[in-house]
Design a protein around this motif. Structure first.
Motif, PDB file in Angstrom:
ATOM      1  N   GLU A 193      -8.332 -22.870  -2.745  1.00 58.97           N
ATOM      2  CA  GLU A 193      -7.796 -21.840  -1.861  1.00 58.97           C
ATOM      3  C   GLU A 193      -6.313 -22.036  -1.566  1.00 58.97           C
ATOM      4  O   GLU A 193      -5.701 -21.238  -0.875  1.00 58.97           O
ATOM      5  N   GLU A 194      -5.725 -23.102  -2.096  1.00 58.24           N
ATOM      6  CA  GLU A 194      -4.329 -23.408  -1.795  1.00 58.24           C
ATOM      7  C   GLU A 194      -3.421 -22.986  -2.946  1.00 58.24           C
ATOM      8  O   GLU A 194      -3.706 -23.233  -4.110  1.00 58.24           O
ATOM      9  N   LYS A 195      -2.307 -22.353  -2.603  1.00 58.24           N
ATOM     10  CA  LYS A 195      -1.315 -21.941  -3.582  1.00 58.24           C
ATOM     11  C   LYS A 195       0.020 -22.573  -3.195  1.00 58.24           C
ATOM     12  O   LYS A 195       0.509 -22.391  -2.095  1.00 58.24           O
ATOM     13  N   LEU A 196       0.580 -23.355  -4.123  1.00 60.18           N
ATOM     14  CA  LEU A 196       1.849 -24.030  -3.891  1.00 60.18           C
ATOM     15  C   LEU A 196       2.874 -23.488  -4.865  1.00 60.18           C
ATOM     16  O   LEU A 196       2.555 -23.177  -6.005  1.00 60.18           O
ATOM     17  N   GLY A 197       4.126 -23.388  -4.442  1.00 61.88           N
ATOM     18  CA  GLY A 197       5.127 -22.902  -5.380  1.00 61.88           C
ATOM     19  C   GLY A 197       6.510 -22.839  -4.802  1.00 61.88           C
ATOM     20  O   GLY A 197       6.770 -23.280  -3.690  1.00 61.88           O
ATOM     21  N   GLY A 198       7.381 -22.274  -5.597  1.00 64.71           N
ATOM     22  CA  GLY A 198       8.775 -22.125  -5.207  1.00 64.71           C
ATOM     23  C   GLY A 198       9.533 -21.458  -6.338  1.00 64.71           C
ATOM     24  O   GLY A 198       8.951 -20.835  -7.215  1.00 64.71           O
ATOM     25  N   TRP A 199      10.838 -21.616  -6.321  1.00 66.36           N
ATOM     26  CA  TRP A 199      11.712 -21.032  -7.324  1.00 66.36           C
ATOM     27  C   TRP A 199      12.315 -22.137  -8.179  1.00 66.36           C
ATOM     28  O   TRP A 199      12.656 -23.201  -7.672  1.00 66.36           O
ATOM     29  N   ILE A 200      12.470 -21.884  -9.457  1.00 72.77           N
ATOM     30  CA  ILE A 200      13.126 -22.838 -10.342  1.00 72.77           C
ATOM     31  C   ILE A 200      14.632 -22.715 -10.120  1.00 72.77           C
ATOM     32  O   ILE A 200      15.199 -21.640 -10.299  1.00 72.77           O
ATOM     33  N   VAL A 201      15.247 -23.802  -9.701  1.00 73.23           N
ATOM     34  CA  VAL A 201      16.678 -23.770  -9.386  1.00 73.23           C
ATOM     35  C   VAL A 201      17.512 -24.631 -10.333  1.00 73.23           C
ATOM     36  O   VAL A 201      18.736 -24.546 -10.343  1.00 73.23           O
ATOM     37  N   GLU A 202      16.856 -25.470 -11.123  1.00 75.08           N
ATOM     38  CA  GLU A 202      17.564 -26.228 -12.141  1.00 75.08           C
ATOM     39  C   GLU A 202      16.590 -26.594 -13.254  1.00 75.08           C
ATOM     40  O   GLU A 202      15.383 -26.645 -13.049  1.00 75.08           O
ATOM     41  N   ALA A 203      17.115 -26.797 -14.430  1.00 79.26           N
ATOM     42  CA  ALA A 203      16.293 -27.157 -15.584  1.00 79.26           C
ATOM     43  C   ALA A 203      17.153 -27.932 -16.566  1.00 79.26           C
ATOM     44  O   ALA A 203      18.376 -27.813 -16.570  1.00 79.26           O
ATOM     45  N   GLU A 204      16.517 -28.737 -17.382  1.00 79.92           N
ATOM     46  CA  GLU A 204      17.212 -29.497 -18.418  1.00 79.92           C
ATOM     47  C   GLU A 204      16.612 -29.139 -19.760  1.00 79.92           C
ATOM     48  O   GLU A 204      15.400 -28.988 -19.880  1.00 79.92           O
ATOM     49  N   ALA A 205      17.440 -28.983 -20.760  1.00 78.93           N
ATOM     50  CA  ALA A 205      16.980 -28.656 -22.108  1.00 78.93           C
ATOM     51  C   ALA A 205      17.313 -29.806 -23.043  1.00 78.93           C
ATOM     52  O   ALA A 205      18.485 -30.122 -23.249  1.00 78.93           O
ATOM     53  N   TYR A 206      16.304 -30.436 -23.591  1.00 80.62           N
ATOM     54  CA  TYR A 206      16.499 -31.492 -24.579  1.00 80.62           C
ATOM     55  C   TYR A 206      16.246 -30.890 -25.951  1.00 80.62           C
ATOM     56  O   TYR A 206      15.260 -30.201 -26.163  1.00 80.62           O
ATOM     57  N   LEU A 207      17.152 -31.166 -26.880  1.00 74.85           N
ATOM     58  CA  LEU A 207      17.151 -30.454 -28.149  1.00 74.85           C
ATOM     59  C   LEU A 207      16.626 -31.281 -29.312  1.00 74.85           C
ATOM     60  O   LEU A 207      17.031 -31.099 -30.455  1.00 74.85           O
ATOM     61  N   GLY A 208      15.710 -32.187 -29.049  1.00 76.20           N
ATOM     62  CA  GLY A 208      15.016 -32.898 -30.117  1.00 76.20           C
ATOM     63  C   GLY A 208      15.733 -34.121 -30.651  1.00 76.20           C
ATOM     64  O   GLY A 208      16.528 -34.761 -29.967  1.00 76.20           O
ATOM     65  N   THR A 209      15.465 -34.429 -31.900  1.00 72.76           N
ATOM     66  CA  THR A 209      15.905 -35.687 -32.505  1.00 72.76           C
ATOM     67  C   THR A 209      17.418 -35.834 -32.624  1.00 72.76           C
ATOM     68  O   THR A 209      17.912 -36.939 -32.819  1.00 72.76           O
ATOM     69  N   GLU A 210      18.173 -34.758 -32.499  1.00 66.75           N
ATOM     70  CA  GLU A 210      19.633 -34.820 -32.575  1.00 66.75           C
ATOM     71  C   GLU A 210      20.288 -34.947 -31.200  1.00 66.75           C
ATOM     72  O   GLU A 210      21.502 -35.150 -31.108  1.00 66.75           O
ATOM     73  N   ASP A 211      19.512 -34.838 -30.140  1.00 69.61           N
ATOM     74  CA  ASP A 211      20.022 -34.882 -28.762  1.00 69.61           C
ATOM     75  C   ASP A 211      19.874 -36.298 -28.228  1.00 69.61           C
ATOM     76  O   ASP A 211      18.768 -36.786 -28.013  1.00 69.61           O
ATOM     77  N   ARG A 212      20.986 -36.984 -28.001  1.00 68.23           N
ATOM     78  CA  ARG A 212      20.947 -38.391 -27.553  1.00 68.23           C
ATOM     79  C   ARG A 212      20.235 -38.577 -26.209  1.00 68.23           C
ATOM     80  O   ARG A 212      19.793 -39.669 -25.888  1.00 68.23           O
ATOM     81  N   ALA A 213      20.140 -37.532 -25.400  1.00 70.83           N
ATOM     82  CA  ALA A 213      19.473 -37.632 -24.103  1.00 70.83           C
ATOM     83  C   ALA A 213      17.953 -37.478 -24.221  1.00 70.83           C
ATOM     84  O   ALA A 213      17.228 -37.793 -23.279  1.00 70.83           O
ATOM     85  N   ALA A 214      17.468 -37.013 -25.363  1.00 73.05           N
ATOM     86  CA  ALA A 214      16.033 -36.770 -25.548  1.00 73.05           C
ATOM     87  C   ALA A 214      15.302 -38.059 -25.938  1.00 73.05           C
ATOM     88  O   ALA A 214      15.833 -38.903 -26.662  1.00 73.05           O
TER      89      ALA A 214
END
Length: 56
Positions: A30-51
């Motif tokens: 019966e509980e609904k939790l949520g909000g708005w997405i205010v930031e996101a990170e995109a990692y681009l696979g094997t060529e992305d040093r942060a991934a």
């Protein structure tokens, strides 16, 4: 729109930008939790040093 259509055939960076400002929620019983997405990170696979997959 089916959620799979949102992701299929689109570059990761485009999806990431399009997620900003969208509502996000989770319903459990019966509980609904949520909000708005205010930031996101995109990692681009094997060529992305942060991934985790960088370098294979």
């Amino acid at each position: 729109m089916d959620y799979r259509d949102f992701f299929t055939g689109r570059p990761t960076s485009e999806i990431c930008r399009d997620l900003i400002g969208r509502p996000f929620y989770y319903q459990t019983g019966e509980e609904k939790l949520g909000g708005w997405i205010v930031e996101a990170e995109a990692y681009l696979g094997t060529e992305d040093r942060a991934a985790h997959s960088y370098g294979g």
